[in-house]
Design an enzyme around this catalytic site. Structure first.
Site, PDB file in Angstrom:
ATOM      1  N   SER A 167      42.009   4.163  -9.974  1.00 38.57           N
ATOM      2  CA  SER A 167      43.278   4.630  -9.407  1.00 38.57           C
ATOM      3  C   SER A 167      44.399   3.720  -9.886  1.00 38.57           C
ATOM      4  CB  SER A 167      43.182   4.676  -7.876  1.00 38.57           C
ATOM      5  OG  SER A 167      44.361   5.242  -7.327  1.00 38.57           O
ATOM      6  N   MET A 286      43.751   1.408  -5.231  1.00 42.25           N
ATOM      7  CA  MET A 286      44.013   1.195  -3.814  1.00 42.25           C
ATOM      8  C   MET A 286      43.201   2.178  -2.986  1.00 42.25           C
ATOM      9  SD  MET A 286      47.700   1.281  -1.890  1.00 42.25           S
ATOM     10  CE  MET A 286      47.864   0.940  -0.136  1.00 42.25           C
ATOM     11  N   ASP A 289      38.395   5.496  -2.006  1.00 39.56           N
ATOM     12  CA  ASP A 289      37.787   6.609  -2.720  1.00 39.56           C
ATOM     13  C   ASP A 289      36.764   6.089  -3.728  1.00 39.56           C
ATOM     14  OD1 ASP A 289      37.288   9.204  -3.564  1.00 39.56           O
ATOM     15  OD2 ASP A 289      38.921   9.187  -5.035  1.00 39.56           O
TER      16      ASP A 289
END
Length: 350
Positions: A167, A286, A289
């Site tokens: 991410s 962050m 997931d």
């Protein structure tokens, strides 16, 4: 706790007002200033010392990329690019992220008529993530040579699949990993949190640099060695079997772990379909997931790797996966590609 101090740079007075209002609605954020162009922004950076800067991508009469390059060379700071969902916007934003911008926030098509209201949380989360990130000064004016290409190995005897999730900071991290792959490397499927349109442009940029074939994944495509498949920015990516072949599956659906595409969705499918014939990797980002999905992969017998804290832009996703027990081995980013190849090579020998 001290508030996150934000400087907004945008040539549109209306956009400066909208962004200021949205960010100021969160008690953890303080908009300390706004600027219509780089000249004003440069002076406000010196005077206000903001923690995060939002920077418009397309500003008439100025070169935002040149400004960003100077900022990241002389006064590195977390920057969130504010971009339009256009092909040009995607290209310029990806260049900005190569120069060190942490994340991108896409302007809604109806931004001028109040379309931002449903995206406030996304913008706030991206600014908070940027405030937590580690940024480094650019060297050589932001032109980094590709990593040294790994020694070519033959992987024809293994059906190993490599699955990667990332991410915030992942655009550059993935670039470093993919450019280190030899042309006959095991196939790779990737979920990177990235807006629609940007995923295709990102794949095209990498394809022009890498020894492997890099492409945006489409539905029902056979997964081949020497290929890297990147999830579309607005669809989940999973893998499935068709006889002996592995196939891609892309589909619309609800957010999972707060995202679409979701790393958890990809990892869970790889755990179910490939079991021990897979390698799972979680890179900078962050949130959480991918943590549960990586654990599922490890429990299914796959080797699992996590990027270490020192090399992460944001040590969120790898940390969550490690704390949950999903990370078998933690490594700096510079060692990730070699370890992937080693694990697949060792399996091929057996």
């Amino acid at each position: 706790m001290a508030k996150i101090r934000v400087l907004i740079v945008d040539d549109s007075a209306l956009m400066r007002q909208i962004l200021s209002s949205l960010l100021s609605s969160d008690p953890a954020i303080e908009v300390v200033g706004t600027a219509p162009d780089p000249l004003v922004a440069r002076e406000k950076i010196k005077a206000l010392n903001p923690d995060v800067m939002t920077l418009d991508v397309e500003m008439p009469g100025m070169d935002g990329i040149a400004f960003l390059e100077k900022v990241m060379t002389l006064r590195p700071m977390p920057v969130v690019m504010v971009s339009s969902l256009t092909e040009h916007g995607a290209e310029v934003t990806l260049r900005a992220m190569e120069l060190g911008a942490v994340d991108v926030f896409c302007k809604p098509a109806d931004a001028a008529s109040g379309g931002f209201s449903g995206h406030a949380k996304e913008l706030i989360d991206k600014v908070k993530g940027a405030a937590m990130s580690r940024v480094k000064a650019l060297v050589n004016h932001g032109i980094r040579p590709p990593p040294k290409l790994a020694v070519t190995q033959i992987y024809k005897s293994t059906d190993r699949l490599v699955a990667i999730g990332s991410s915030t900071g992942g655009v550059e991290a993935l670039r470093d990993v993919i450019l280190a792959l030899p042309p006959d490397s095991p196939p790779m499927v990737i979920t990177q949190h990235i807006p629609p349109r940007f995923s295709a442009s990102f794949a095209e940029r990498l394809n022009g640099l890498a020894a492997v074939r890099v492409k945006e994944a489409i539905d029902n495509e056979r997964i081949l060695a020497g290929h890297v498949y990147i999830a579309p920015g607005d669809r989940h990516l999973t893998v499935k079997r068709s006889g002996a072949a592995l196939m891609t599956h892309t589909f619309d659906g609800p957010l999972t772990s707060g995202h679409k595409p979701s790393v958890d969705v990809l990892f869970h499918s790889v755990a179910e379909v490939c079991g021990s014939n897979a390698v799972g990797v979680i890179l900078t980002g962050m949130g959480r997931d991918g943590a549960e999905g990586l654990l599922a992969m490890r429990q299914a017998g796959a080797n699992t790797l996590g990027e270490d804290e020192a090399s992460c832009v944001v040590y969120g996703m790898p940390k969550a996966a490690k704390e949950l027990g999903g990370v078998e081995k933690e490594l700096p980013l510079t060692h990730i590609a070699d370890e992937i190849l080693k694990l697949c090579r060792d399996t091929a020998r057996h």
